[in-house]
Design a protein around this motif. Structure first.
Motif, PDB file in Angstrom:
ATOM      1  N   UNK A  93      -1.987  -6.008   3.773  1.00  0.00           N
ATOM      2  CA  UNK A  93      -1.763  -4.731   4.445  1.00  0.00           C
ATOM      3  C   UNK A  93      -3.078  -3.987   4.676  1.00  0.00           C
ATOM      4  N   UNK A  94      -4.014  -4.118   3.742  1.00  0.00           N
ATOM      5  CA  UNK A  94      -5.333  -3.519   3.949  1.00  0.00           C
ATOM      6  C   UNK A  94      -5.990  -4.134   5.172  1.00  0.00           C
ATOM      7  N   UNK A 153       0.848  -1.195   0.000  1.00  0.00           N
ATOM      8  CA  UNK A 153       0.000   0.000   0.000  1.00  0.00           C
ATOM      9  C   UNK A 153       0.880   1.240   0.000  1.00  0.00           C
ATOM     10  N   UNK A 154       0.321   2.326  -0.545  1.00  0.00           N
ATOM     11  CA  UNK A 154       1.005   3.611  -0.404  1.00  0.00           C
ATOM     12  C   UNK A 154       0.449   4.324   0.836  1.00  0.00           C
ATOM     13  N   UNK A 155       0.933   5.534   1.085  1.00  0.00           N
ATOM     14  CA  UNK A 155       0.517   6.275   2.282  1.00  0.00           C
ATOM     15  C   UNK A 155      -0.996   6.501   2.302  1.00  0.00           C
ATOM     16  N   UNK A 156      -1.548   6.891   1.161  1.00  0.00           N
ATOM     17  CA  UNK A 156      -2.996   7.102   1.074  1.00  0.00           C
ATOM     18  C   UNK A 156      -3.759   5.809   1.350  1.00  0.00           C
ATOM     19  N   UNK A 157      -3.237   4.704   0.860  1.00  0.00           N
ATOM     20  CA  UNK A 157      -3.869   3.405   1.100  1.00  0.00           C
ATOM     21  C   UNK A 157      -3.868   3.023   2.566  1.00  0.00           C
ATOM     22  N   UNK A 158      -2.774   3.294   3.250  1.00  0.00           N
ATOM     23  CA  UNK A 158      -2.704   2.988   4.687  1.00  0.00           C
ATOM     24  C   UNK A 158      -3.707   3.836   5.473  1.00  0.00           C
ATOM     25  N   UNK A 172      -7.122   2.364   7.553  1.00  0.00           N
ATOM     26  CA  UNK A 172      -7.416   2.741   8.938  1.00  0.00           C
ATOM     27  C   UNK A 172      -8.821   3.358   9.044  1.00  0.00           C
ATOM     28  N   UNK A 173      -9.145   4.253   8.124  1.00  0.00           N
ATOM     29  CA  UNK A 173     -10.468   4.893   8.130  1.00  0.00           C
ATOM     30  C   UNK A 173     -11.578   3.865   7.891  1.00  0.00           C
ATOM     31  N   UNK A 174     -11.335   2.923   7.001  1.00  0.00           N
ATOM     32  CA  UNK A 174     -12.330   1.873   6.752  1.00  0.00           C
ATOM     33  C   UNK A 174     -12.542   1.017   7.996  1.00  0.00           C
TER      34      UNK A 174
END
Length: 165
Positions: A61-62, A26-31, A35-37
């Protein structure tokens, strides 16, 4: 009644030159999205007791970013990596939990979501199922083996941008 949480992995990092697609993180936005999800799932009461996750790095990682507690029974399944809908439903038929989270990839996950629901949610992004898109649907059946096409009743659908801005 059984509940499925169908999630496409969060945004991955394409800057790892020479990294195999299966191993892309994942990239930073994905991480941040993962977390938000996870926060959203908990706030809505959509907490899985079983996870069926593609074996790819970005899906794992998701899942980790969701921070699901208590930790559900989890299987990392190679067949879910870039799986077609037929493979996804066959995998789902093996589920044992009452609330199952399946994490996968497009294009299969988008088509799978469309085939599962009796009627799609009114949402402009459902048709393309962007990274992090999450569908929650219920099935009025006694076991996962009974789940078929167009049986799912949509409970929720969200994309990370609605949570992170």
């Amino acid at each position: 009644m059984l509940r499925l949480i169908l999630m496409r992995h969060a945004k991955s990092d394409w800057n790892h030159i020479g990294t195999a697609d299966h191993d892309r993180p994942l990239n930073k936005r994905g991480r941040r999205a993962a977390s938000a999800l996870g926060d959203w799932l908990r706030a809505q009461g959509h907490v899985p007791d079983e996870v069926m996750c593609s074996s790819a790095e970005r899906t794992g990682q998701t899942l980790m970013g969701l921070q699901i507690t208590p930790a559900p029974q989890t299987r990392f399944i190679r067949a879910l990596y870039l799986a077609e809908p037929r493979v996804m439903i066959e995998t789902l038929h093996e589920a044992k939990g009452n609330c199952v989270l399946m994490i996968g990839h497009n294009h299969g996950i988008c088509e799978f979501a469309s085939l599962l629901v009796e009627s799609p949610p009114v949402h402009e992004r459902f048709a393309d199922f962007p990274t992090g898109a999450t569908l929650v649907c219920d099935f009025d059946v006694g076991s996962w083996q009974e789940v078929g096409w167009h049986q799912g009743r949509v409970i929720d659908f969200i994309v990370p941008r609605e949570l992170t801005g």
